[in-house]
Design an enzyme around this catalytic site. Structure first.
Site, PDB file in Angstrom:
ATOM      1  N   LYS A   1      34.967 -26.790  22.538  1.00 22.44           N
ATOM      2  CA  LYS A   1      35.092 -27.406  23.863  1.00 22.44           C
ATOM      3  C   LYS A   1      34.861 -26.392  24.978  1.00 22.44           C
ATOM      4  O   LYS A   1      34.111 -26.641  25.911  1.00 22.44           O
ATOM      5  CB  LYS A   1      36.487 -28.027  24.069  1.00 22.44           C
ATOM      6  CG  LYS A   1      36.849 -29.127  23.116  1.00 22.44           C
ATOM      7  CD  LYS A   1      38.201 -29.745  23.472  1.00 22.44           C
ATOM      8  CE  LYS A   1      39.375 -28.789  23.403  1.00 22.44           C
ATOM      9  NZ  LYS A   1      39.700 -28.316  22.057  1.00 22.44           N
TER      10      LYS A   1
ATOM     11  N   ARG B   1      45.538 -34.492  26.491  1.00 22.79           N
ATOM     12  CA  ARG B   1      45.849 -34.292  25.072  1.00 22.79           C
ATOM     13  C   ARG B   1      46.873 -35.298  24.572  1.00 22.79           C
ATOM     14  O   ARG B   1      47.213 -35.271  23.387  1.00 22.79           O
ATOM     15  CB  ARG B   1      46.427 -32.889  24.876  1.00 22.79           C
ATOM     16  CG  ARG B   1      45.398 -31.841  24.459  1.00 22.79           C
ATOM     17  CD  ARG B   1      46.070 -30.499  24.652  1.00 22.79           C
ATOM     18  NE  ARG B   1      45.745 -29.501  23.705  1.00 22.79           N
ATOM     19  CZ  ARG B   1      45.016 -28.419  23.998  1.00 22.79           C
ATOM     20  NH1 ARG B   1      44.432 -28.290  25.170  1.00 22.79           N
ATOM     21  NH2 ARG B   1      44.849 -27.485  23.097  1.00 22.79           N
TER      22      ARG B   1
ATOM     23  N   ARG C   1      38.196 -15.661  15.991  1.00 22.08           N
ATOM     24  CA  ARG C   1      37.892 -15.831  17.420  1.00 22.08           C
ATOM     25  C   ARG C   1      38.411 -14.680  18.291  1.00 22.08           C
ATOM     26  O   ARG C   1      39.542 -14.240  18.148  1.00 22.08           O
ATOM     27  CB  ARG C   1      38.507 -17.150  17.898  1.00 22.08           C
ATOM     28  CG  ARG C   1      38.267 -17.409  19.372  1.00 22.08           C
ATOM     29  CD  ARG C   1      38.362 -18.857  19.691  1.00 22.08           C
ATOM     30  NE  ARG C   1      39.735 -19.328  19.825  1.00 22.08           N
ATOM     31  CZ  ARG C   1      40.024 -20.550  20.270  1.00 22.08           C
ATOM     32  NH1 ARG C   1      39.078 -21.390  20.602  1.00 22.08           N
ATOM     33  NH2 ARG C   1      41.284 -20.923  20.366  1.00 22.08           N
TER      34      ARG C   1
ATOM     35  N   ARG D   1      43.688 -14.283  20.757  1.00 19.95           N
ATOM     36  CA  ARG D   1      44.798 -15.054  21.308  1.00 19.95           C
ATOM     37  C   ARG D   1      45.969 -15.035  20.339  1.00 19.95           C
ATOM     38  O   ARG D   1      45.786 -15.253  19.141  1.00 19.95           O
ATOM     39  CB  ARG D   1      44.340 -16.496  21.545  1.00 19.95           C
ATOM     40  CG  ARG D   1      43.554 -16.640  22.806  1.00 19.95           C
ATOM     41  CD  ARG D   1      42.966 -18.009  22.955  1.00 19.95           C
ATOM     42  NE  ARG D   1      43.896 -19.095  22.632  1.00 19.95           N
ATOM     43  CZ  ARG D   1      43.605 -20.378  22.838  1.00 19.95           C
ATOM     44  NH1 ARG D   1      42.435 -20.723  23.354  1.00 19.95           N
ATOM     45  NH2 ARG D   1      44.476 -21.315  22.534  1.00 19.95           N
TER      46      ARG D   1
ATOM     47  N   ARG E   1      48.923 -26.072  15.711  1.00 15.74           N
ATOM     48  CA  ARG E   1      48.078 -26.635  16.773  1.00 15.74           C
ATOM     49  C   ARG E   1      47.192 -27.756  16.238  1.00 15.74           C
ATOM     50  O   ARG E   1      46.968 -28.757  16.917  1.00 15.74           O
ATOM     51  CB  ARG E   1      47.222 -25.523  17.405  1.00 15.74           C
ATOM     52  CG  ARG E   1      48.056 -24.599  18.289  1.00 15.74           C
ATOM     53  CD  ARG E   1      47.335 -23.317  18.623  1.00 15.74           C
ATOM     54  NE  ARG E   1      46.101 -23.531  19.328  1.00 15.74           N
ATOM     55  CZ  ARG E   1      45.027 -22.739  19.234  1.00 15.74           C
ATOM     56  NH1 ARG E   1      45.054 -21.680  18.450  1.00 15.74           N
ATOM     57  NH2 ARG E   1      43.956 -23.008  19.912  1.00 15.74           N
TER      58      ARG E   1
END
Ligand code: AMP
Length: 214
Positions: free
Chosen positions: A13, A88, A127, A160, A171
Site C-alpha cells: 500500500k 481499518r 523490510r 520497524r 498485525r
C-alpha cells in the site's frame, strides 16, 4: 479524486501510494506514518499510541479518525488524496464517508491490493524503511543502492519494531479480523476494485491507474 488503498500489512500500500500520488498529483495520507512521526517526536499523541503500535494492535477509532480528519483539512487534499492504511475498521469507514461528505466530497474508488499470506510474511521479514521519507525497501526484492541509505533522500534506513515475527503475526490477525470486512462494505457500495499485488512495482502501479480511471 479520493482513493483508499486497502490490503494487508506488506501488500504494498505504502509503496504504491507513493508512486500513484505522484503520478496523479494526489496528496498521500498514511495513518501509520502520521502515528510513527508522533511517536518519534514524543508528542502527546505519540505517547498515547506507542503501546498499541508496539503490540501490533489498532489505535482506538476516535484517536485515528480525529487525526485523519485534521490531516484532510490540509490544503494539499483539496483536489484529492490517497488514504493508505485508513480505514481499518467499519467505524472508520463510516467516519470517512461522513468526513468527506461534510467537505462536499466522496470516495471515488477503493483499491484492494491482493497478496497471499505466505508472501506477506516473507516481505515484512526483510523490510527496511527510510526514517526521513518513509520509502520502504526489501533486502531481497528491492534493496537500496547503498545498504542502509535511502536512494531517494539519503536518509537512514531502519527496521520497524513492529516488523518482528510475533508482532507481524498479530498485525495480520488484526487485519483479517477487523479490516477484511471492509471489502464487503465497499463491494456493496460499488467502489471496490481488486488488483493482483504479486507483480513488479511498475506493473501493480499500471494496474491501479487503469482500474481507478475506469
Ligand atoms: P501501518 O504503518 O499502516 O502498518 O500502521 C502501523 C500501526 O499504526 C498499526 O499496526 C496500528 O497500531 C497503527 N495504525 C495505523 N493506521 C491505523 C488505523 N487506521 N487504525 C488504527 N490503528 C492504525
Amino acid at each position: 479524486m479520493y482513493l483508499v488503498f486497502l490490503g494487508a500489512p506488506g501488500a504494498g500500500k505504502g509503496t504504491q501510494a507513493a508512486v500513484i500520488s505522484k503520478r496523479l498529483s494526489l496528496a498521500h495520507i498514511a495513518s501509520g506514518d502520521l502515528f510513527r512521526e508522533a511517536v518519534e517526536k514524543g508528542t502527546e499523541l505519540g505517547k498515547k499510541v506507542k503501546g498499541y503500535m508496539e503490540k501490533g494492535v489498532l489505535v482506538p477509532d476516535e484517536v485515528t479518525i480525529q487525526l485523519v480528519s485534521e490531516r484532510l483539512d490540509g490544503q494539499d487534499c483539496r483536489e484529492g488524496c490517497i488514504f493508505d492504511g485508513f480505514p481499518r475498521t467499519l467505524a472508520q469507514a463510516e467516519a470517512l464517508d461522513r468526513m468527506l461528505a461534510a467537505r462536499g466530497k466522496a470516495l471515488d474508488r477503493v483499491v484492494y491490493i491482493e497478496v497471499p499470506e505466505a508472501e506477506l510474511l516473507k516481505r515484512l521479514g526483510g523490510r527496511w524503511v527510510c526514517r526521513k521519507c518513509q520509502t520502504p525497501y526489501h533486502e531481497v526484492t528491492s534493496p537500496p543502492k547503498v545498504a542502509g541509505i535511502c536512494d531517494r533522500c539519503g536518509g537512514e534506513l531502519y527496521q520497524r519494531p513492529d516488523d518482528k515475527v510475533e508482532t507481524v503475526k498479530e498485525r495480520l490477525k488484526v487485519y483479517f479480523d477487523q479490516t477484511m470486512p471492509l471489502l464487503d462494505y465497499y463491494q456493496a457500495r460499488g467502489k471496490l476494485v481488486r488488483v493482483d499485488g504479486q507483480r513488479s512495482i511498475e506493473d501493480v502501479a499500471e494496474a491501479i491507474i487503469s482500474a481507478v480511471k475506469k
